[in-house]
Design an enzyme around this catalytic site. Structure first.
Site, PDB file in Angstrom:
ATOM      1  N   GLY A  46       2.181  -7.440  -4.556  1.00 31.63           N
ATOM      2  CA  GLY A  46       2.373  -6.117  -5.151  1.00 31.63           C
ATOM      3  C   GLY A  46       2.478  -5.079  -4.058  1.00 31.63           C
ATOM      4  O   GLY A  46       2.121  -5.342  -2.897  1.00 31.63           O
ATOM      5  N   GLN A  51       1.681   3.434  -0.489  1.00 30.82           N
ATOM      6  CA  GLN A  51       1.461   2.545   0.668  1.00 30.82           C
ATOM      7  C   GLN A  51       2.603   2.642   1.676  1.00 30.82           C
ATOM      8  O   GLN A  51       2.438   2.235   2.824  1.00 30.82           O
ATOM      9  CB  GLN A  51       1.275   1.093   0.212  1.00 30.82           C
ATOM     10  CG  GLN A  51      -0.010   0.870  -0.585  1.00 30.82           C
ATOM     11  CD  GLN A  51      -0.173  -0.572  -0.990  1.00 30.82           C
ATOM     12  OE1 GLN A  51       0.395  -1.006  -1.986  1.00 30.82           O
ATOM     13  NE2 GLN A  51      -0.937  -1.321  -0.227  1.00 30.82           N
ATOM     14  N   CYS A  95      -5.590  -6.348   0.256  1.00 33.44           N
ATOM     15  CA  CYS A  95      -4.718  -5.168   0.174  1.00 33.44           C
ATOM     16  C   CYS A  95      -3.909  -5.097   1.458  1.00 33.44           C
ATOM     17  O   CYS A  95      -4.470  -5.246   2.552  1.00 33.44           O
ATOM     18  CB  CYS A  95      -5.567  -3.907   0.007  1.00 33.44           C
ATOM     19  SG  CYS A  95      -4.586  -2.402  -0.124  1.00 33.44           S
ATOM     20  N   LEU A  96      -2.613  -4.847   1.317  1.00 38.96           N
ATOM     21  CA  LEU A  96      -1.753  -4.781   2.507  1.00 38.96           C
ATOM     22  C   LEU A  96      -2.091  -3.554   3.360  1.00 38.96           C
ATOM     23  O   LEU A  96      -1.746  -3.513   4.538  1.00 38.96           O
ATOM     24  CB  LEU A  96      -0.279  -4.777   2.096  1.00 38.96           C
ATOM     25  CG  LEU A  96       0.186  -6.055   1.366  1.00 38.96           C
ATOM     26  CD1 LEU A  96       1.618  -5.909   0.875  1.00 38.96           C
ATOM     27  CD2 LEU A  96       0.056  -7.286   2.265  1.00 38.96           C
ATOM     28  N   HIS A 137      -4.735  -3.180  -9.730  1.00 33.18           N
ATOM     29  CA  HIS A 137      -4.906  -2.823  -8.306  1.00 33.18           C
ATOM     30  C   HIS A 137      -3.817  -1.810  -7.901  1.00 33.18           C
ATOM     31  O   HIS A 137      -4.100  -0.818  -7.229  1.00 33.18           O
ATOM     32  CB  HIS A 137      -4.814  -4.110  -7.472  1.00 33.18           C
ATOM     33  CG  HIS A 137      -4.850  -3.935  -5.990  1.00 33.18           C
ATOM     34  ND1 HIS A 137      -5.875  -4.428  -5.205  1.00 33.18           N
ATOM     35  CD2 HIS A 137      -3.967  -3.361  -5.119  1.00 33.18           C
ATOM     36  CE1 HIS A 137      -5.627  -4.143  -3.935  1.00 33.18           C
ATOM     37  NE2 HIS A 137      -4.468  -3.501  -3.859  1.00 33.18           N
ATOM     38  N   GLU A 138      -2.570  -2.061  -8.350  1.00 30.39           N
ATOM     39  CA  GLU A 138      -1.451  -1.183  -7.947  1.00 30.39           C
ATOM     40  C   GLU A 138      -1.528   0.175  -8.656  1.00 30.39           C
ATOM     41  O   GLU A 138      -1.232   1.212  -8.046  1.00 30.39           O
ATOM     42  CB  GLU A 138      -0.106  -1.861  -8.233  1.00 30.39           C
ATOM     43  CG  GLU A 138       0.111  -3.200  -7.532  1.00 30.39           C
ATOM     44  CD  GLU A 138      -0.137  -3.183  -6.040  1.00 30.39           C
ATOM     45  OE1 GLU A 138       0.022  -2.123  -5.418  1.00 30.39           O
ATOM     46  OE2 GLU A 138      -0.508  -4.243  -5.497  1.00 30.39           O
ATOM     47  N   HIS A 141      -3.806   2.338  -6.868  1.00 27.75           N
ATOM     48  CA  HIS A 141      -3.183   2.987  -5.696  1.00 27.75           C
ATOM     49  C   HIS A 141      -2.521   4.306  -6.114  1.00 27.75           C
ATOM     50  O   HIS A 141      -2.592   5.292  -5.374  1.00 27.75           O
ATOM     51  CB  HIS A 141      -2.101   2.085  -5.087  1.00 27.75           C
ATOM     52  CG  HIS A 141      -2.601   1.108  -4.062  1.00 27.75           C
ATOM     53  ND1 HIS A 141      -3.259   1.492  -2.913  1.00 27.75           N
ATOM     54  CD2 HIS A 141      -2.512  -0.250  -3.993  1.00 27.75           C
ATOM     55  CE1 HIS A 141      -3.554   0.416  -2.187  1.00 27.75           C
ATOM     56  NE2 HIS A 141      -3.121  -0.661  -2.825  1.00 27.75           N
TER      57      HIS A 141
HETATM   58  O1  K1U Z   1      -1.351  -3.554  -3.116  1.00 30.28           O
HETATM   59  C1  K1U Z   1      -1.392  -4.306  -2.166  1.00 30.28           C
HETATM   60  O2  K1U Z   1      -1.921  -3.953  -1.127  1.00 30.28           O
HETATM   61  C2  K1U Z   1      -0.833  -5.704  -2.281  1.00 30.28           C
HETATM   62  C3  K1U Z   1      -1.883  -6.744  -2.568  1.00 30.28           C
HETATM   63  C4  K1U Z   1      -1.968  -6.933  -4.069  1.00 30.28           C
HETATM   64  C5  K1U Z   1      -3.158  -7.659  -4.612  1.00 30.28           C
HETATM   65  C6  K1U Z   1      -3.664  -8.813  -4.052  1.00 30.28           C
HETATM   66  C7  K1U Z   1      -4.735  -9.469  -4.601  1.00 30.28           C
HETATM   67  C8  K1U Z   1      -5.299  -8.995  -5.750  1.00 30.28           C
HETATM   68  C9  K1U Z   1      -4.810  -7.861  -6.314  1.00 30.28           C
HETATM   69  C10 K1U Z   1      -3.729  -7.199  -5.755  1.00 30.28           C
HETATM   70  C11 K1U Z   1      -1.457  -8.048  -1.884  1.00 30.28           C
HETATM   71  O3  K1U Z   1      -0.437  -8.563  -2.164  1.00 30.28           O
HETATM   72  S1  K1U Z   1      -2.518  -8.701  -0.687  1.00 30.28           S
HETATM   73  C12 K1U Z   1      -1.718 -10.235  -0.222  1.00 30.28           C
HETATM   74  C13 K1U Z   1      -1.873 -11.322  -1.215  1.00 30.28           C
HETATM   75  O4  K1U Z   1      -2.684 -11.234  -2.114  1.00 30.28           O
HETATM   76  C14 K1U Z   1      -1.017 -12.530  -1.140  1.00 30.28           C
HETATM   77  C15 K1U Z   1      -0.173 -12.748  -0.092  1.00 30.28           C
HETATM   78  C16 K1U Z   1       0.621 -13.882  -0.054  1.00 30.28           C
HETATM   79  C17 K1U Z   1       0.566 -14.790  -1.045  1.00 30.28           C
HETATM   80  C18 K1U Z   1      -0.283 -14.589  -2.099  1.00 30.28           C
HETATM   81  C19 K1U Z   1      -1.077 -13.466  -2.156  1.00 30.28           C
HETATM   82 ZN    ZN Z   2      -3.527  -2.580  -2.183  1.00 32.40          ZN
END
Ligand code: K1U
Ligand code: ZN
Length: 177
Positions: A46, A51, A95-96, A137-138, A141
């Site tokens: 997401g 972001q 979270c990225l 989560h998004e 944000h």
């Molecule tokens: O919003 C963001 O920062 C993105 C975030 C979203 C998220 C992850 C986990 C739970 C809720 C919301 C991410 O994508 S973090 C990376 C991640 O979870 C992932 C990366 C590669 C493969 C699978 C998952």
């Molecule tokens: Zn996030």
């Protein structure tokens, strides 16, 4: 399509409520495409507009993880939760904007979300599992809330300190290059 830089916490833009989108302009469609590219490149499941430094209520997501299943990119303008289940679910979130930090967060297990898609059409869908966690989560944000805001203050402060250090190191590396 362009991969845009992702803001790292702490940043004031990650703490502000985003503005509603009134028109799905070509610029906003291009932003959504860039955000999908940025999300897949990271990689992530997401990404929300703040972001990448844009203070508009726009998020993208694709929670298909299985390589044998077709991708399902979703673009959501002005998303809002119209129903949430009583049942709750705990997921270890990342979270990225807070790289390499993970913590359990409890949220409603299912949510029904209404939004406007990239064609300007009104959409509504019920999400469960990882999709439900991710969309909440998004949307957080877009309201200036991070997953670490659900943690105890000490844990949050420790993570924030790590991120300040990481940003300083990245700045130093950039200056050296
Ligand atoms: O919003 C963001 O920062 C993105 C975030 C979203 C998220 C992850 C986990 C739970 C809720 C919301 C991410 O994508 S973090 C990376 C991640 O979870 C992932 C990366 C590669 C493969 C699978 C998952
Ligand atoms: Zn996030």
């Amino acid at each position: 399509m362009t991969v845009r830089p992702i803001l790292i916490h702490p940043d004031p833009r990650l703490k502000k409520r985003c503005d509603e989108v009134s028109d799905i302009t070509p610029e906003l469609r291009e932003l959504a495409d860039d955000m999908l590219q940025t999300m897949y490149d990271a990689p992530g499941i997401g990404l929300a507009a703040p972001q990448v430094g844009v203070m508009s209520r726009l998020l993208v997501m694709d929670c298909v993880k299985d390589a044998d299943t077709a991708p399902r990119p979703l673009i959501l303008f002005n998303p809002r939760i119209v129903w949430a289940s009583e049942e709750r679910n705990v997921y270890e979130e990342g979270c990225l904007s807070i790289p390499d930090q993970y913590a359990d967060v409890e949220r409603p297990a299912e949510v029904r979300v209404a939004w406007i898609d990239e064609t300007g059409a009104e959409r509504e869908e019920q999400f469960d599992g990882l999709w439900a966690t991710c969309v909440q989560h998004e949307i957080d944000h877009l309201d200036g809330k991070l997953f670490i805001d659900y943690l105890k203050p000490l844990r949050r402060q420790m993570i924030t300190r790590k991120m300040v250090k990481l940003k300083r190191e990245r700045e130093r590396e950039k200056a050296r290059a």
